[in-house]
Design a protein around this motif. Sequence first.
Motif, PDB file in Angstrom:
ATOM      1  N   ARG A   1      -1.207  63.665  71.179  1.00 26.27           N
ATOM      2  CA  ARG A   1      -0.355  64.712  71.758  1.00 26.27           C
ATOM      3  C   ARG A   1       1.050  64.649  71.164  1.00 26.27           C
ATOM      4  O   ARG A   1       1.649  65.680  70.831  1.00 26.27           O
ATOM      5  N   ILE A   2       1.570  63.429  71.007  1.00 31.42           N
ATOM      6  CA  ILE A   2       2.919  63.275  70.427  1.00 31.42           C
ATOM      7  C   ILE A   2       2.936  63.760  68.987  1.00 31.42           C
ATOM      8  O   ILE A   2       3.849  64.466  68.556  1.00 31.42           O
ATOM      9  N   CYS A   3       1.891  63.373  68.224  1.00 31.36           N
ATOM     10  CA  CYS A   3       1.832  63.795  66.815  1.00 31.36           C
ATOM     11  C   CYS A   3       1.760  65.308  66.695  1.00 31.36           C
ATOM     12  O   CYS A   3       2.347  65.905  65.794  1.00 31.36           O
ATOM     13  N   LYS A   4       1.014  65.932  67.632  1.00 32.75           N
ATOM     14  CA  LYS A   4       0.907  67.390  67.585  1.00 32.75           C
ATOM     15  C   LYS A   4       2.252  68.047  67.814  1.00 32.75           C
ATOM     16  O   LYS A   4       2.630  69.001  67.122  1.00 32.75           O
ATOM     17  N   VAL A   5       3.016  67.537  68.803  1.00 32.03           N
ATOM     18  CA  VAL A   5       4.339  68.112  69.092  1.00 32.03           C
ATOM     19  C   VAL A   5       5.265  67.929  67.895  1.00 32.03           C
ATOM     20  O   VAL A   5       5.986  68.854  67.483  1.00 32.03           O
ATOM     21  N   LEU A   6       5.266  66.716  67.305  1.00 33.11           N
ATOM     22  CA  LEU A   6       6.132  66.459  66.148  1.00 33.11           C
ATOM     23  C   LEU A   6       5.728  67.319  64.963  1.00 33.11           C
ATOM     24  O   LEU A   6       6.584  67.782  64.195  1.00 33.11           O
ATOM     25  N   ALA A   7       4.390  67.509  64.761  1.00 32.98           N
ATOM     26  CA  ALA A   7       3.924  68.341  63.641  1.00 32.98           C
ATOM     27  C   ALA A   7       4.418  69.769  63.785  1.00 32.98           C
ATOM     28  O   ALA A   7       4.792  70.422  62.794  1.00 32.98           O
ATOM     29  N   VAL A   8       4.448  70.288  65.031  1.00 34.71           N
ATOM     30  CA  VAL A   8       4.955  71.653  65.262  1.00 34.71           C
ATOM     31  C   VAL A   8       6.430  71.730  64.901  1.00 34.71           C
ATOM     32  O   VAL A   8       6.880  72.664  64.232  1.00 34.71           O
ATOM     33  N   ASN A   9       7.203  70.718  65.328  1.00 34.91           N
ATOM     34  CA  ASN A   9       8.634  70.709  65.003  1.00 34.91           C
ATOM     35  C   ASN A   9       8.871  70.627  63.498  1.00 34.91           C
ATOM     36  O   ASN A   9       9.728  71.325  62.944  1.00 34.91           O
ATOM     37  N   GLN A  10       8.096  69.764  62.816  1.00 36.86           N
ATOM     38  CA  GLN A  10       8.260  69.611  61.366  1.00 36.86           C
ATOM     39  C   GLN A  10       7.904  70.907  60.635  1.00 36.86           C
ATOM     40  O   GLN A  10       8.589  71.304  59.695  1.00 36.86           O
ATOM     41  N   GLU A  11       6.845  71.570  61.079  1.00 32.40           N
ATOM     42  CA  GLU A  11       6.445  72.824  60.443  1.00 32.40           C
ATOM     43  C   GLU A  11       7.516  73.894  60.645  1.00 32.40           C
ATOM     44  O   GLU A  11       7.841  74.661  59.729  1.00 32.40           O
ATOM     45  N   ASN A  12       8.104  73.941  61.860  1.00 34.95           N
ATOM     46  CA  ASN A  12       9.168  74.921  62.129  1.00 34.95           C
ATOM     47  C   ASN A  12      10.381  74.661  61.247  1.00 34.95           C
ATOM     48  O   ASN A  12      10.991  75.593  60.701  1.00 34.95           O
ATOM     49  N   GLU A  13      10.763  73.394  61.122  1.00 36.74           N
ATOM     50  CA  GLU A  13      11.914  73.067  60.274  1.00 36.74           C
ATOM     51  C   GLU A  13      11.631  73.422  58.819  1.00 36.74           C
ATOM     52  O   GLU A  13      12.510  73.908  58.086  1.00 36.74           O
ATOM     53  N   ARG A  14      10.368  73.177  58.363  1.00 41.13           N
ATOM     54  CA  ARG A  14      10.025  73.533  56.975  1.00 41.13           C
ATOM     55  C   ARG A  14      10.144  75.037  56.752  1.00 41.13           C
ATOM     56  O   ARG A  14      10.676  75.494  55.731  1.00 41.13           O
ATOM     57  N   LEU A  15       9.668  75.824  57.712  1.00 42.46           N
ATOM     58  CA  LEU A  15       9.753  77.281  57.591  1.00 42.46           C
ATOM     59  C   LEU A  15      11.211  77.759  57.576  1.00 42.46           C
ATOM     60  O   LEU A  15      11.564  78.701  56.854  1.00 42.46           O
ATOM     61  N   MET A  16      12.078  77.114  58.387  1.00 45.96           N
ATOM     62  CA  MET A  16      13.506  77.480  58.401  1.00 45.96           C
ATOM     63  C   MET A  16      14.151  77.216  57.046  1.00 45.96           C
ATOM     64  O   MET A  16      14.871  78.054  56.492  1.00 45.96           O
ATOM     65  N   GLN A  17      13.860  76.028  56.479  1.00 48.75           N
ATOM     66  CA  GLN A  17      14.440  75.683  55.181  1.00 48.75           C
ATOM     67  C   GLN A  17      13.915  76.613  54.080  1.00 48.75           C
ATOM     68  O   GLN A  17      14.651  77.033  53.200  1.00 48.75           O
ATOM     69  N   GLU A  18      12.629  76.935  54.179  1.00 44.90           N
ATOM     70  CA  GLU A  18      12.035  77.824  53.170  1.00 44.90           C
ATOM     71  C   GLU A  18      12.653  79.216  53.250  1.00 44.90           C
ATOM     72  O   GLU A  18      12.913  79.856  52.224  1.00 44.90           O
ATOM     73  N   TYR A  19      12.927  79.692  54.470  1.00 44.56           N
ATOM     74  CA  TYR A  19      13.564  81.009  54.626  1.00 44.56           C
ATOM     75  C   TYR A  19      14.958  81.016  54.009  1.00 44.56           C
ATOM     76  O   TYR A  19      15.325  81.948  53.281  1.00 44.56           O
ATOM     77  N   GLU A  20      15.761  80.005  54.318  1.00 40.46           N
ATOM     78  CA  GLU A  20      17.135  79.937  53.786  1.00 40.46           C
ATOM     79  C   GLU A  20      17.100  79.923  52.251  1.00 40.46           C
ATOM     80  O   GLU A  20      17.896  80.603  51.587  1.00 40.46           O
ATOM     81  N   LYS A  21      16.142  79.152  51.681  1.00 41.49           N
ATOM     82  CA  LYS A  21      16.053  79.033  50.220  1.00 41.49           C
ATOM     83  C   LYS A  21      15.658  80.371  49.592  1.00 41.49           C
ATOM     84  O   LYS A  21      16.293  80.837  48.635  1.00 41.49           O
ATOM     85  N   LEU A  22      14.618  81.020  50.146  1.00 40.92           N
ATOM     86  CA  LEU A  22      14.156  82.291  49.593  1.00 40.92           C
ATOM     87  C   LEU A  22      15.221  83.373  49.738  1.00 40.92           C
ATOM     88  O   LEU A  22      15.430  84.195  48.830  1.00 40.92           O
ATOM     89  N   ALA A  23      15.923  83.399  50.864  1.00 40.48           N
ATOM     90  CA  ALA A  23      16.965  84.403  51.093  1.00 40.48           C
ATOM     91  C   ALA A  23      18.106  84.231  50.089  1.00 40.48           C
ATOM     92  O   ALA A  23      18.595  85.215  49.507  1.00 40.48           O
ATOM     93  N   SER A  24      18.535  83.007  49.832  1.00 36.74           N
ATOM     94  CA  SER A  24      19.629  82.754  48.877  1.00 36.74           C
ATOM     95  C   SER A  24      19.234  83.183  47.476  1.00 36.74           C
ATOM     96  O   SER A  24      19.997  83.845  46.762  1.00 36.74           O
TER      97      SER A  24
END
Length: 867
Positions: free
Chosen positions: A249-272
């Motif tokens: 359960r803990i790994c699942k929650v952390l995986a969701v957070n990590q995936e969200n952070e990856r998507l945020m960074q990818e958006y900032e990079k693509l937008a720039s």
Amino acid sequence: MTAVETQVQYQSSYMMTSTEEYMIQEEDWDRDLLLDPAWEKQQRKTFTAWCNSHLRKAGTQIENIEEDFRNGLKLMLLLEVISGERLPKPDKGKMRFHKIANVNKALDFICSKGVKLVSIGAEEIVDGNVKMTLGMIWTIILRFAIQDISVEGEGTLNLNWKDGLALCALIHRHRPDLIDYSKLRKDDPIGNLNTAFEVAEKFLDIPRMLDAEDIVNTPKPDEKAIMTYVSCFYHAFAGAEQAETAANRICKVLAVNQENERLMQEYEKLASELLEWIRRTIPWLENRVPEQTMPAMQQKLEDFRDYRRVHKPPKVQEKCQLEINFNTLQTKLRLSNRPAFMPSEGKMVSDIANAWKGLEQVEKGYEEWLLTEIRRLERLDHLAEKFKQKCSLHETWTAGKEELLSLKDYESASLMEIRALMRKHEAFESDLAAHQDRVEQIAAIAQELNELDYHDAATINARCQGICDQWDNLGTLTQKRRDSLERVEKLWETIDQLFLEFAKRAAPFNNWMDGAMEDLQDMFIVHSIEEIQSLITAHDQFKATLPEADKERMATLGIQNEILKIAQTYGIKLTGENPYTNITPQDISNKWEAVKQLVPMRDQMLQEEVARQQSNERLRRQFAAQANIIGPWIQTKMEEISHVSIDIAGSLEEQMSNLKQYEQNIINYKSNIDKLEGDHQLSQEGLIFDNKHTNYTMEHVRVGWEQLLTTIARTINEVENQILTRDAKGISQEQLNEFRASFNHFDRVRKWNLIVRSHTKHGEVEFARIMTLVDPNNTGAVTFQAFIDFMTRETAETDTAEQVMASFKILASDKLYITVEELRRELPPEQAEYCISRMTQYVGADVPTDALDYISFSSALYGESDL
């Protein structure tokens, strides 16, 4: 998976036993029944260890199970630890009634959990009754340690725990890293049990509750002790699964957070990156400096198209992916109860959309400007390009035309080729007239360019003048070629007529010579003098036709000489062959010479064949003279032997003597057969396959000779068998003569056998029985020997199947079967083994395994059943 592991997985020993069954058994607890000492020892140790495994969580333990629970305090503490609930406050006094009160509180708590305590009272516990104390602890174990265990399948108590393999398999099933099951041995139960106990205590935190020696040395280990110990494994493995679930359960929650952070960074990079590309592209599209030439402007347009096809589409995909990633990210954040994502300043989706809109507006203006500039330059180059195109087409068409018109290929062409050249020239004249309009268009465009003062007008004028001069020259050469073709065509028509006449006469004459050469070389096969004389007559008739054929040859060659004269007079090159035939004058001359050479060769071959046929005739007469003597001799001997075999006068010994004399005469006659074989071989070597002087062939003689030898040998054998039958059956000569007379009566054609007529009437069982005896192979014929055997069998006393069965019954002591031992005891070894190998197994109740069926065997001996 091993067999024991499978049994542990699906039957799971004591843990899989119905708890309710044991609950019911506890209700029948006998107060006066004493425990087995070995079982009591095992329960004491196991239950004590189980209680301590829980009491140590409260910082205490027990040493003596029947003493330490007497005051009820540790019993209440144990129930609080294992249930997780608070019990009523215990009495602190040390009097007996205080202890009874505390124990009753514990027992009441147990009953509140739905457990019936039959025959267990607080007084027995306070008094230290071992059996009651152990029964109470077992009830607690059933309710709190075993009742909630749910395992697939219904278990059995019959699983053998004594060898230790089941416990090791249970551990290996859940923790294969702790035990190498393949190295365990069934013959080492103590080692297996100690391995399971040590691993469980070290790695699973399950205390040692049993002794390996007690389990192995006890005929039947205590079930309650083993169930208690095995239940600890379930709780240990269940706890591990709960920890694994929490970690997941803990790994699942952390995986969701990590995936969200990856998507945020990818958006900032693509937008720039996308905004930077738009910023660099807009100045290039705003540059509107025109080019002076069409190629330069077309290059600008090609660059713009390359931008549209290559550079922009990936950016469109990036913009689309950016929006998709943004929406996906916001959805994931919303579903996982996270706050919405807010991009950096200037990188919102709306900011990117506005920048993209500005890019498309600049792009549209740039494209319109490019097209306008290209159309302007196109108007200036149109006329010059049109002039060049028409000139190129005309020059391509005229290339090589002057050289072709100047050729004199008609001088060495045939009539068909001349006519083809004429038709080709007429087609060229039509094409030349059609191109007149194009020449006029070229001149008109050149004049218009001069009037418009084109900057390269000098080049245009020089090219136009060259085209006009070439056109006038083509017209002159075309007329000259037409005149030459018409003149040569007339001469070739005369030659063609002569070619046709040559072909008409040469073909039949050539066929006659081919047929003559084929006939003169024909390989003939004749078998008589008359046939070869017929061939000689035909050859003489052919030689009489040769003078007339020579006249036809000279007339045909004269036509060819006339053709050569015309060609030489008018300078025509006869390089081709006669179009109407493949036959040349040289072919006719060569074949005529070949015919003249083959005539005397044919004469010689015919004379040689005459000599050969005369030699063959002598061989035929020589063979026929001998064959006409040997053939009748063989036939006569066959008839004489036949008469001897059916003659009933005289004794069998006299018949044998006569037959032996015949046999010796036949053997002495073999030299005549050998001499005839030699003459036959000479005839075969001379390829002589027919002989009108005799009806006997060598094959007939051979067959007759072989039949004669076979007949004399068979007749001698039959007489020998009759003698043996007579002596064996005690038949008199008169009886034998009577049998022979009866047989001869039916053997009308003297084939030494009787032809059996089929009987179709129902019920003729006796006739069918007789036929199985005299004709067992069902050939439809009965030999004299079979006839004698049948007659002697019918008139003499013989053994029967019933007599043999009675004999076997005596050996078997009146049983319906006989054993192998009885056969070997009563019969000689060879006969005993013969019977054993062929008798079938006797089927019946209460019979030995080696009982054999002598009844079916006896029937089979006399053909009444199958062996």
